[in-house]
Design an enzyme around this catalytic site. Structure first.
Site, PDB file in Angstrom:
ATOM      1  CE  LYS A  80      -4.357  -2.012   1.589  1.00 25.13           C
ATOM      2  NZ  LYS A  80      -3.591  -3.545   1.865  1.00 25.13           N
TER       3      LYS A  80
HETATM    4  C1  LIG Z   1      -4.246  -4.563   1.124  1.00 20.81           C
HETATM    5  C2  LIG Z   1      -3.428  -5.834   0.613  1.00 20.81           C
HETATM    6  C3  LIG Z   1      -3.787  -6.643  -0.291  1.00 20.81           C
HETATM    7  C4  LIG Z   1      -4.933  -6.804  -1.079  1.00 20.81           C
HETATM    8  O1  LIG Z   1      -4.898  -5.837  -1.971  1.00 20.81           O
HETATM    9  P1  LIG Z   1      -6.420  -5.354  -2.714  1.00 20.81           P
HETATM   10  O2  LIG Z   1      -5.953  -4.047  -3.569  1.00 20.81           O
HETATM   11  O3  LIG Z   1      -7.078  -4.684  -1.423  1.00 20.81           O
HETATM   12  O4  LIG Z   1      -7.101  -6.480  -3.492  1.00 20.81           O
HETATM   13  C5  LIG Z   1      -2.840  -7.814  -0.366  1.00 20.81           C
HETATM   14  N1  LIG Z   1      -1.554  -8.014   0.487  1.00 20.81           N
HETATM   15  C6  LIG Z   1      -1.515  -7.154   1.216  1.00 20.81           C
HETATM   16  C7  LIG Z   1       0.045  -7.351   2.055  1.00 20.81           C
HETATM   17  C8  LIG Z   1      -2.206  -5.918   1.621  1.00 20.81           C
HETATM   18  O5  LIG Z   1      -1.698  -4.983   2.479  1.00 20.81           O
END
Ligand SMILES: *Cc1c(COP(=O)(O)O)cnc(C)c1O
Length: 488
Positions: free
Chosen positions: A106
């Site tokens: 993120k």
């Molecule tokens: C948020 C997240 C995901 C999922 O991603 P999306 O965009 O919500 O599908 C997968 N792995 C980690 C470590 C995350 O923080």
């Protein structure tokens, strides 16, 4: 560039879409057209230059030198020269998205969003301080705090469920530095925190009061177009690296395997494909909350099922919000269909797509899922074979990729998105490899490093030695007052 709502013909300029986050009809903003980028010009570019090529058509209102400066600032915090490097062993190629300040993918988008928001405010002539309110189940909150920390003209308030985040996630947030950051624990679960934030957003009177004090509420959640677009970049970067390393030739097809929760990450891959990246299949990997797997099998989205807490908590999601954008694209912009489907989803918990929409989705996507037991076994297996330590989210994707190859025999070059550092989920990872332990996540950080020869990320070491700066707790009914107090 114009953005259009998925639920009506309401449009917005890039700066409006970023500031609003969500359209006033409740829909999500999607680009009216997909800019195409000539592949041949992209190979051998730095991540930052690639980022500029991809992002500038989506944010064409922004002066070029502004965008360039946002990109420099956002990715200076990443510890890899490639920003998002792909590492290879055997037929596994892992796109590591976790070299940012909070050790999860993120960071890629949330390092950029604050700059897009302040830039948008300036284009729109908004002079108010932007107050970003976020409820988090762990990763988003920390990445938002880090992204907005000390960004002029902004403030960020993060609410997390007191007992609903991991030890490391909690410590990451409570030790956050910055003069404009606020972290509050909620006496309740994640839903309580999220509902509290939602009701603050929809409280017209409260928003007007804030406005009088020059505060403008905004959200950093993953439906903001300012989070989606920066994620398109690493698909191109990974493709470009594979060409540079002679794993594929320019123009060859490639698959991506994406551990999925809210469908933001994988949707960025779909956007990359619309922009001309030769992606054959986007392989959607779910954990035991396998709503999407069932959708790909049946064409029916059904959230009526128990919510399962797994070792990949960032994918514990039953409503994948960004899926609405895909529905819009594969229905050729049928906003009536979207309205009906989303109404069915909120009243009955389920909806179904038409056969032609299902066919379009099947051309681009493949769905799989991985159980808790298989997640641990995959972490153990990959460590045993290659000495590489996967985090649980990435392990889900690796298992689904193995299943995909077995089921389809497809030997197309495939890249698996690695979304978090194993140190973020130390206990699950440690126990998968070395057996159960009575120690907690934080104590296991140095043990995991020692036994696997991994280097502990500097930010994490610093976190372990930092004192808590944020200790306030608030009742779930009391969040509005809490925001009020923070802002006065
Ligand atoms: C948020 C997240 C995901 C999922 O991603 P999306 O965009 O919500 O599908 C997968 N792995 C980690 C470590 C995350 O923080």
């Amino acid at each position: 560039m114009k953005y259009i709502s998925t639920r009506s013909n309401q449009t917005a300029l890039p700066s409006e879409a970023v500031l609003k986050g969500i359209a006033s009809d409740g829909g999500l903003f999607v680009p009216e057209i997909f800019p195409s980028v000539p592949l041949s010009t992209l190979v051998h570019k730095s991540y930052q230059d690639l980022c500029f090529e991809i992002m500038s058509p989506y944010f064409d209102e922004f002066p070029e030198e502004e965008l360039v400066s946002y990109i420099q600032q956002a990715y200076a915090k990443f510890l890899s020269p490639r920003v998002t490097p792909t590492v290879s062993f055997d037929s596994y190629h892992l796109l590591e998205l976790f070299h940012g300040p909070t050790l999860a993918f993120k960071d890629v988008a949330l390092s950029m969003l604050p700059h897009l928001m302040t830039g948008s405010a300036s284009i729109q002539g908004v002079k108010d301080e932007i107050v970003v309110l976020t409820a988090t189940s762990g990763d988003t909150g920390k990445a938002a705090l880090e992204g907005f920390s000390d960004v002029k003209g902004t403030r960020v308030v993060v609410f997390y469920p007191k007992d609903g985040v991991s030890t490391i996630q909690k410590k990451q947030m409570t030790t956050q530095k910055g003069d404009n950051v606020h972290v509050v624990a909620i006496d309740g679960n994640f839903d309580d925190a999220q509902n509290g934030v939602k009701s603050i957003f929809s409280d017209k009177e409260f928003n007007e009061t804030l406005k009088k004090k020059n505060h403008l509420l905004s959200s950093a959640n993953s439906i903001n177009i300012g989070r989606l677009v920066p994620q398109i970049v690493y698909y191109f970067a990974s493709y470009s690296q594979a060409v540079q390393e002679n794993q594929i030739s320019l123009g060859d097809p490639i698959n991506f395997v994406v551990p999925t929760g809210n469908f933001g990450n994988i949707l960025a891959g779909y956007y990359a494909k619309q922009m001309g990246l030769p992606i054959k299949k986007l392989i959607c990997a779910s954990n035991e909350n396998n709503v999407l797997y069932d959708f790909f099998a049946t064409g029916k989205y059904n959230k009526n099922r128990p919510f399962i807490l797994t070792s990949s908590p960032s994918m514990d999601i039953l409503i994948s919000s960004n899926f609405e954008r895909l529905l819009y694209h594969v229905s050729q912009g049928d906003s009536q269909f979207i309205n009906d489907a989303m109404k069915d989803l909120s009243t009955k918990g389920t909806y179904e797509v038409t056969p032609s929409m299902k066919k379009a989705i099947d051309e681009d996507f493949f769905g799989g899922y991985c159980t808790e037991e298989e997640t641990g076994a995959t972490i153990q297996k990959i460590y045993g074979q290659f000495g590489y330590v996967l985090d649980p989210h990435t392990a889900v994707a690796v298992k689904v990729y193995d299943d995909y190859v077995k089921e389809t025999g497809d030997d197309t070059h495939s890249v698996i998105l690695s979304t978090a550092s194993p140190f973020k989920f130390t206990k699950s990872v440690y126990e998968a490899i070395f057996g159960s332990s009575s120690e907690d996540d934080i104590a296991l950080i140095s043990k995991l490093a020692k036994k696997t020869d991994l280097i502990i990320p500097a930010d994490l070491l610093q976190m372990c030695e930092s004192d808590d700066r944020h200790t306030s707790v608030c009742g779930k009914e009391d969040m509005k007052n809490c925001v009020n107090e923070i802002l006065s």
